[in-house]
Design an enzyme around this catalytic site. Structure first.
Site, PDB file in Angstrom:
ATOM      1  N   SER A 168       0.839  -1.200   0.000  1.00 11.92           N
ATOM      2  CA  SER A 168       0.000   0.000   0.000  1.00 11.92           C
ATOM      3  C   SER A 168       0.874   1.250   0.000  1.00 11.92           C
ATOM      4  CB  SER A 168      -0.886   0.009   1.252  1.00 11.92           C
ATOM      5  OG  SER A 168      -1.551   1.257   1.360  1.00 11.92           O
TER       6      SER A 168
ATOM      7  N   TYR B 100      -2.576  -0.833  10.269  1.00 10.19           N
ATOM      8  CA  TYR B 100      -2.560  -1.129   8.831  1.00 10.19           C
ATOM      9  C   TYR B 100      -1.292  -0.570   8.187  1.00 10.19           C
ATOM     10  CZ  TYR B 100      -4.141  -1.367   3.954  1.00 10.19           C
ATOM     11  OH  TYR B 100      -4.248  -1.641   2.622  1.00 10.19           O
TER      12      TYR B 100
END
Ligand SMILES: [Zn+2]
Length: 729
Positions: free
Chosen positions: A597, A610
């Site tokens: 990501s 995350y």
């Protein structure tokens, strides 16, 4: 069991509405629909039809005959060539004048080029090498089929006598001749001498039959096959039936669990062995019929004799590799050792066969590895350039087994002499056919395991890679979603042709299975599934991710932390590790690609678990790249804010984000409207200003698993629209 006659599917009401050419197509499709009548891609049909000549306006006789390539079951009008019958007959004169005429002569091969000169009405379909068989027989309708029951007679030592015994005077006999002009002339001669004859047994090959009425032609083709099959089954039963087939059972089959375990243990290594020149895709078959053969006393002797019908050995090679392993007393290590020795012997024997049989102008020796491998207790492994071809290879060896069963029941099976087999396998006309085949796609012969294929980026990647010719194993915790991805692929590309493999090997370009990336055993089971489906695996793509929702105070619960790392870091690592055991067993270059990501780089508030997990995943990529070099390249793709189609953006989260950014989010608004609004908001923060979609990620993943970035490993490619905060400094 006594033979049950083949069903007569001819429907007069349907056929009478068709013009003569469509009636030929109809007859062909009916014949091709039953594998007992002919094998995939095998046989051909024709009709001689009066048509108005576009050049002279006169009525002329046109031979419509199934052209080169294609399959009778699915043939359409455009699969047939149309040729002036009179001109085809006229070729006999120019052929007769050639000094070098004769079986397998240059003059004979040149006739194939001459057929194009007899084309009626500019029909572009190339003619089959069997065209003279159809032209030179007088019947208005001609069927040439490859039924197992008839080939069993054709491949019996006493073929000539048996043909007479089974069919009386209705069927004559021609010994094996390579198909072509000479075979057509031989058939013409037979009919001239014996005008009563309505069919010819073609030694080691199949048969041909004809009639002036289309329906009668069809029903008689069936009747001939029925006669041969009934004769075989009677003798087979009298000799003791299945229990006595192939000399009776020597070994017992392993149970399903033990069988799968053994297949999983040998397949990746075996695929590596047979894929030294080009990768192969496997189909495993373990049904009762193939097991009866591989377990039998005679299997090793019969396998060594090789296959008979030319259609068969073009795919199966002249013979399979039979491994004499005792499943009752020997272990998998012994099997591997025997396979290894067997492969060496096989390659040496193939090279010797090539050297012994080659001509001055023969094409170079092809891949010397076996395409069919037979193992007692386990079954058969068939290899092909794709799933469909490996299934056709399997189908043809099933045909060969059926032929041997029949021939051994009524007489003694004899295969084609090796020189004749060679003269088909390395026929310059066959070579030309191979050269005409379309170029293989970029990811042809590749198997990719895609974890997270049930939705979003994973699903998009599955479809993208299949488009490039890859086989994909769609793995997801949501196995229903993964199955939907497979369905979407199958409905677009079909499931291929040929016999179905056993169990999970029965699939097309895509297969699906459940996976739980937080459980190593579950990951191994999913990779095993991939191996059983295709014989191995060349790439693993991990697109799963978990994002823990913070509570009201913006804090992540403790268990949320753990699970985030379990999925995004440890799970990704385990998936690559388990796939790497297959890569190492194969010994073939492989790739891994992990989706991370942009958040691995961008520091911000409220997404601690995350974002740090994705930062760890970036470093995981680098260290796995070092660990697995040089065999496996490991790279990553770093998306940002893929909202559309993402499992990470359920409606609630979309609304929460819209609210966070002071954007409107009405309860009455559809998901699509809300998603598009949020996606555009994110897009506006990037340099390229366009929403980032799963297809953009799939494109980058395609680059990573393809050979295009063959010198890149340990890297993470940003696919974030140009997010300045994510630039590396
Ligand atoms: Zn044929």
């Amino acid at each position: 069991m006594p033979h049950q006659p083949l069903p007569n599917l001819w429907d007069d009401a349907k056929a009478s509405k068709l013009d003569p050419v469509d009636q030929l197509v109809y007859r062909s499709n009916l014949l091709g629909s039953d594998q007992r009548i002919t094998n995939t891609g095998g046989g051909n049909t024709s009709s001689k039809i009066m048509e108005k000549d576009p050049l002279t306006g006169e009525m002329v006789e046109v031979l419509w005959v199934k052209g080169s390539g294609g399959d009778l079951r699915t043939s359409k009008r455009e699969n047939f060539s149309s040729l002036y019958q009179e001109k085809l007959i006229g070729l006999q004169k120019s052929y007769g004048a050639r000094a070098d005429k004769g079986l397998k002569s240059q003059a004979e091969d040149d006739m194939v080029g001459a057929y194009a000169h007899t084309t009626f009405n500019l029909n572009p379909r190339p003619s089959s090498i069997d065209t003279p068989l159809h032209s030179f027989l007088t019947g208005k309708h001609v069927d040439h089929m490859h039924p197992n029951a008839v080939i069993a007679v054709a491949a019996s030592r006493r073929c000539r006598e048996l043909t007479k015994e089974i069919f009386g005077g209705e069927m004559d006999y021609v010994p094996w001749m390579r198909p072509g002009f000479e075979l057509g002339l031989a058939m013409q001669e037979i009919e001239k001498k014996n005008p009563r004859v309505r069919a010819i047994m073609m030694g080691q090959h199949g048969f041909i039959s004809w009639d002036d009425d289309a329906r009668t032609c069809y029903t008689k083709t069936l009747a001939f096959i029925d006669k041969a099959a009934a004769y075989i089954e009677e003798k087979y039963a009298a000799k003791g039936g299945d229990a006595a087939a192939f000399g009776g059972a020597k070994y017992q089959s392993l149970d399903e669990a033990a069988r799968d375990k053994a297949f999983v243990a040998i397949l990746p290594w075996l695929r590596g062995q047979v894929s030294q020149q080009k990768r192969f895709i496997g189909t495993v078959q373990s049904d009762e019929k193939i097991l009866r053969f591989v377990n039998s006393s005679d299997a090793s002797r019969l396998a060594e004799l090789g296959t008979s019908c030319p259609d068969h050995f073009l795919r199966t090679k002249i013979k399979p590799l039979f491994v004499d392993w005792n499943p009752q007393t020997e272990d998998v290590a012994a099997l591997k050792a025997k396979l290894s020795a067997g492969l060496n012997d096989y390659r040496a024997a193939y090279a010797a066969y090539y050297d012994r049989c080659k001509h001055a102008n023969s094409p170079a020796m092809r891949d010397p590895n076996p395409t069919v491998i037979l193992i007692p207790g386990l079954g058969m492994i068939a290899w092909g350039k794709d799933k469909s071809e490996s299934r056709v290879t399997a189908e043809f060896y099933n045909c060969a087994v059926e032929v041997m069963r029949g021939a051994e029941a009524i007489d003694e099976y004899v295969s084609l002499p090796q020189q004749e087999a060679f003269d088909i396998e390395y026929w310059l006309l066959e070579e030309a056919k191979l050269q005409r085949m379309p170029a293989e796609k970029e990811l042809a012969r590749q198997v990719v395991a895609i974890i997270g294929a049930g939705s979003g980026i994973g699903r998009e990647t599955s479809c993208r890679l299949v488009k490039e010719g890859a086989h994909v194993s769609c793995l997801d915790l949501n196995d229903k979603g993964a199955a939907e991805t497979v369905n979407a692929i199958n409905s677009k590309y079909g499931v291929g042709i040929g016999v179905a493999g056993s169990g999970v090997s029965n699939c097309g370009l895509a297969t699906s299975a459940p996976i739980n990336v937080t459980n190593r055993a579950a990951i191994k089971a999913a990779i095993d599934h991939t191996v059983l489906a295709y014989g191995g695996c060349d790439s693993v793509v991990v697109t799963v991710g978990f994002i823990a929702s913070p509570d009201r105070d913006g804090r992540i619960k403790d268990e949320g932390w753990g699970f985030t790392y379990d999925v995004n870091v440890i799970g990704s690592c385990w998936c690559v590790e388990e796939a790497a055991t297959v890569f190492k067993a194969q010994g073939l270059p492989a790739t891994a690609c992990i989706t991370t990501s942009a958040n691995a780089i961008v520091s911000k508030r409220g997404s601690l678990a995350y974002d740090t997990s994705k930062a760890a995943a970036n470093h995981l990529i680098r260290e796995l790249a070092i660990d697995l070099a040089p065999l496996v390249r490991v790279n990553g793709v770093a998306p940002a804010t893929v909202v559309k189609g993402s499992g990470l953006f359920p409606r609630d989260r979309v609304i929460a984000n819209l609210v966070k950014y002071n954007l409107s989010a009405g309860d009455e608004e559809t998901d699509e409207v809300l998603v598009n609004r949020l996606a555009q908001f994110y897009a506006d923060r990037t340099l390229t200003k366009a929403p980032i979609e799963p297809a953009d990620q799939a494109e980058a993943i395609f680059l990573c698993v393809s050979g295009r970035l063959s010198k890149t490993t340990g890297q993470v490619i940003a696919v974030d629209g140009g997010l300045v905060e994510a630039f590396l400094r």
